[in-house]
Design an enzyme around this catalytic site. Structure first.
Site, mmCIF file in Angstrom:
data_model
loop_
_atom_site.group_PDB
_atom_site.id
_atom_site.type_symbol
_atom_site.label_atom_id
_atom_site.label_comp_id
_atom_site.label_asym_id
_atom_site.label_seq_id
_atom_site.Cartn_x
_atom_site.Cartn_y
_atom_site.Cartn_z
ATOM 1 C CB SER A 92 -1.184 0.259 1.294
ATOM 2 O OG SER A 92 -1.917 -1.476 0.449
ATOM 3 C CE LYS A 148 -8.606 -6.850 5.819
ATOM 4 N NZ LYS A 148 -8.628 -7.404 4.526
ATOM 5 C CB ALA A 170 -11.280 -12.623 -1.006
HETATM 6 P P1 NAP Z 1 -8.911 -16.852 3.302
HETATM 7 O O1 NAP Z 1 -9.754 -16.490 3.820
HETATM 8 O O2 NAP Z 1 -7.926 -17.779 4.295
HETATM 9 O O3 NAP Z 1 -10.205 -18.241 2.030
HETATM 10 C C1 NAP Z 1 -9.466 -18.890 1.687
HETATM 11 C C2 NAP Z 1 -10.408 -19.903 0.612
HETATM 12 O O4 NAP Z 1 -9.849 -20.654 -0.062
HETATM 13 C C3 NAP Z 1 -11.505 -20.660 1.385
HETATM 14 O O5 NAP Z 1 -12.932 -21.030 1.236
HETATM 15 C C4 NAP Z 1 -10.362 -21.699 1.576
HETATM 16 O O6 NAP Z 1 -11.377 -23.064 2.171
HETATM 17 C C5 NAP Z 1 -9.908 -22.073 0.409
HETATM 18 N N1 NAP Z 1 -8.139 -22.919 -0.097
HETATM 19 C C6 NAP Z 1 -7.325 -22.302 0.982
HETATM 20 N N2 NAP Z 1 -6.606 -23.484 -0.058
HETATM 21 C C7 NAP Z 1 -7.329 -24.248 -0.319
HETATM 22 C C8 NAP Z 1 -7.062 -25.488 -1.154
HETATM 23 N N3 NAP Z 1 -5.155 -25.781 -0.706
HETATM 24 N N4 NAP Z 1 -7.274 -26.265 -1.173
HETATM 25 C C9 NAP Z 1 -9.152 -25.841 -2.045
HETATM 26 N N5 NAP Z 1 -9.726 -24.353 -1.292
HETATM 27 C C10 NAP Z 1 -8.243 -23.634 -0.818
HETATM 28 O O7 NAP Z 1 -8.253 -16.039 2.003
HETATM 29 P P2 NAP Z 1 -8.763 -14.901 1.514
HETATM 30 O O8 NAP Z 1 -8.240 -14.160 2.403
HETATM 31 O O9 NAP Z 1 -9.968 -14.621 1.406
HETATM 32 O O10 NAP Z 1 -8.185 -14.783 -0.171
HETATM 33 C C11 NAP Z 1 -8.253 -15.149 -0.994
HETATM 34 C C12 NAP Z 1 -7.294 -14.757 -1.940
HETATM 35 O O11 NAP Z 1 -7.338 -13.900 -2.605
HETATM 36 C C13 NAP Z 1 -5.609 -14.503 -2.129
HETATM 37 O O12 NAP Z 1 -4.762 -15.051 -2.718
HETATM 38 C C14 NAP Z 1 -5.816 -13.835 -1.582
HETATM 39 O O13 NAP Z 1 -4.073 -13.143 -2.219
HETATM 40 C C15 NAP Z 1 -6.266 -13.264 -2.517
HETATM 41 N N6 NAP Z 1 -6.935 -11.597 -2.240
HETATM 42 C C16 NAP Z 1 -6.863 -10.237 -3.285
HETATM 43 C C17 NAP Z 1 -7.548 -9.526 -3.032
HETATM 44 C C18 NAP Z 1 -7.547 -8.587 -3.996
HETATM 45 O O14 NAP Z 1 -7.476 -6.838 -3.737
HETATM 46 N N7 NAP Z 1 -6.769 -8.394 -5.350
HETATM 47 C C19 NAP Z 1 -7.998 -8.964 -1.434
HETATM 48 C C20 NAP Z 1 -8.068 -9.673 -0.524
HETATM 49 C C21 NAP Z 1 -7.683 -11.105 -1.385
HETATM 50 P P3 NAP Z 1 -11.549 -23.585 2.874
HETATM 51 O O15 NAP Z 1 -12.204 -22.776 4.164
HETATM 52 O O16 NAP Z 1 -11.908 -25.047 3.501
HETATM 53 O O17 NAP Z 1 -9.899 -23.712 4.093
#
Ligand code: NAP
Length: 284
Positions: free
Chosen positions: A21, A70, A134
């Protein structure tokens, strides 16, 4: 040049050293010729209350909030904007005459990414992979835009069902095992496919959600909110399948620009912000 008149902004979190950021926001601020500065401020969980009071005392007009604050910051604020309230997480705080309002700008960032590429989810059949933090902003953004239907595909149906149940007052969302036949049927009907899992993100670039690409209609819009690498294996498969693709860079830049707009009323130019982001990622 930083002077006695310079307005202060920043981001609190822990750890914070990896935050993109400061580079992104300062690039936008500089391109806009504004007398502002944006810094990263490490704040541990037990110091959150003091830090929030301190930022107010020091005359900050706004700051971003990242992991692990958050949710924890919400009780310290005077008001919570609707998006942040529904999602249950604040990523930006505006301070006006000592009054602190919490916002979640991920919703705007997520939607802007699609709008920038001439796509609207309104009236479309959407499939979302993953149901984590997310995903909540994505789901709320899709509901606000008037998506026709929404199916969530995950590995853990029970966990994701709780997320769908939470949004039931706003929309009926289907949750399915992403390796089931019924999920494959939903893919066949989809017009928008979004990955919100970290599968494919650096350093695990050879992984991706287990999608049967034969079931994905060619030409649909495929959005991966991962921004590193710029093209995940999931997006490459989508592109080779003839789909319109988008990575998470616009979302990241968009949420930052929206926070700054809320704080100051200024719309920062997003291209210099995106360039600074790419440069940081190249150097990581
Ligand atoms: P999170 O809260 O940890 O959620 C991840 C999701 O993916 C959960 O549903 C999880 O399932 C699933 N998952 C994780 N590992 C997995 C695996 N090995 N196999 C199958 N499902 C899996 O993460 P988040 O904060 O939502 O972020 C997710 C992604 O979005 C990250 O890569 C992050 O960098 C990206 N992101 C991007 C932005 C942007 O501005 N572009 C903003 C936020 C996040 P379970 O519940 O079963 O573990």
């Amino acid at each position: 040049m930083i002077t006695g008149q310079t307005k202060n902004f920043g981001v609190i979190g822990h750890p914070i050293g990896h935050s993109l950021s400061p580079a992104m926001q300062n690039a936008g601020i500089q391109a806009a010729g504004l007398d502002c500065v944006y810094i990263a401020m490490p704040v541990e969980e037990e110091d959150l209350a003091q830090a929030v009071t301190g930022l107010k005392t020091l005359g900050f007009q706004g700051f971003n909030v990242t992991i692990p604050h958050k949710q924890a910051i919400m009780p310290f604020l005077d008001a919570i904007d609707e998006d942040a309230r529904v999602i249950g997480a604040v990523n930006a705080v505006a301070i006006q005459d000592g009054f602190m309002t919490g916002y979640n700008t991920d919703v705007v960032g997520f939607l802007q990414g699609m709008h920038n590429h001439g796509f609207s989810p309104a009236g479309k059949h959407a499939v979302l992979l993953g149901a984590g933090g997310a995903a909540r902003a994505i789901i709320w953004g899709l509901i606000k835009e008037g998506v026709a239907s929404l199916t969530i595909g995950v590995r853990n149906v029970v966990k994701a069902q709780a997320v769908a149940d939470y949004f039931r007052p706003y929309m009926q969302i289907q949750v399915m095992d992403w390796q089931s036949w019924e999920f494959r049927r939903m893919l066949i009907q989809s017009q928008l496919l979004i990955n919100s899992t970290p599968l494919g993100m650096e350093p695990n670039t050879l992984t991706m959600p287990p999608i049967d690409w034969a079931a994905v209609p060619a030409g649909i819009f495929v959005y991966d909110i991962i921004y590193t690498p710029a093209e995940t294996m999931f997006l490459r498969m989508a592109r080779e399948h003839g789909c319109q693709t988008l990575n998470g860079e616009d979302m990241l830049v968009g949420q930052g620009a929206e926070a700054f707009r809320i704080w100051t009323g200024h719309q920062l130019p997003t291209e210099p912000m995106a360039q600074a982001l790419r440069k940081c990622l190249e150097n990581q």
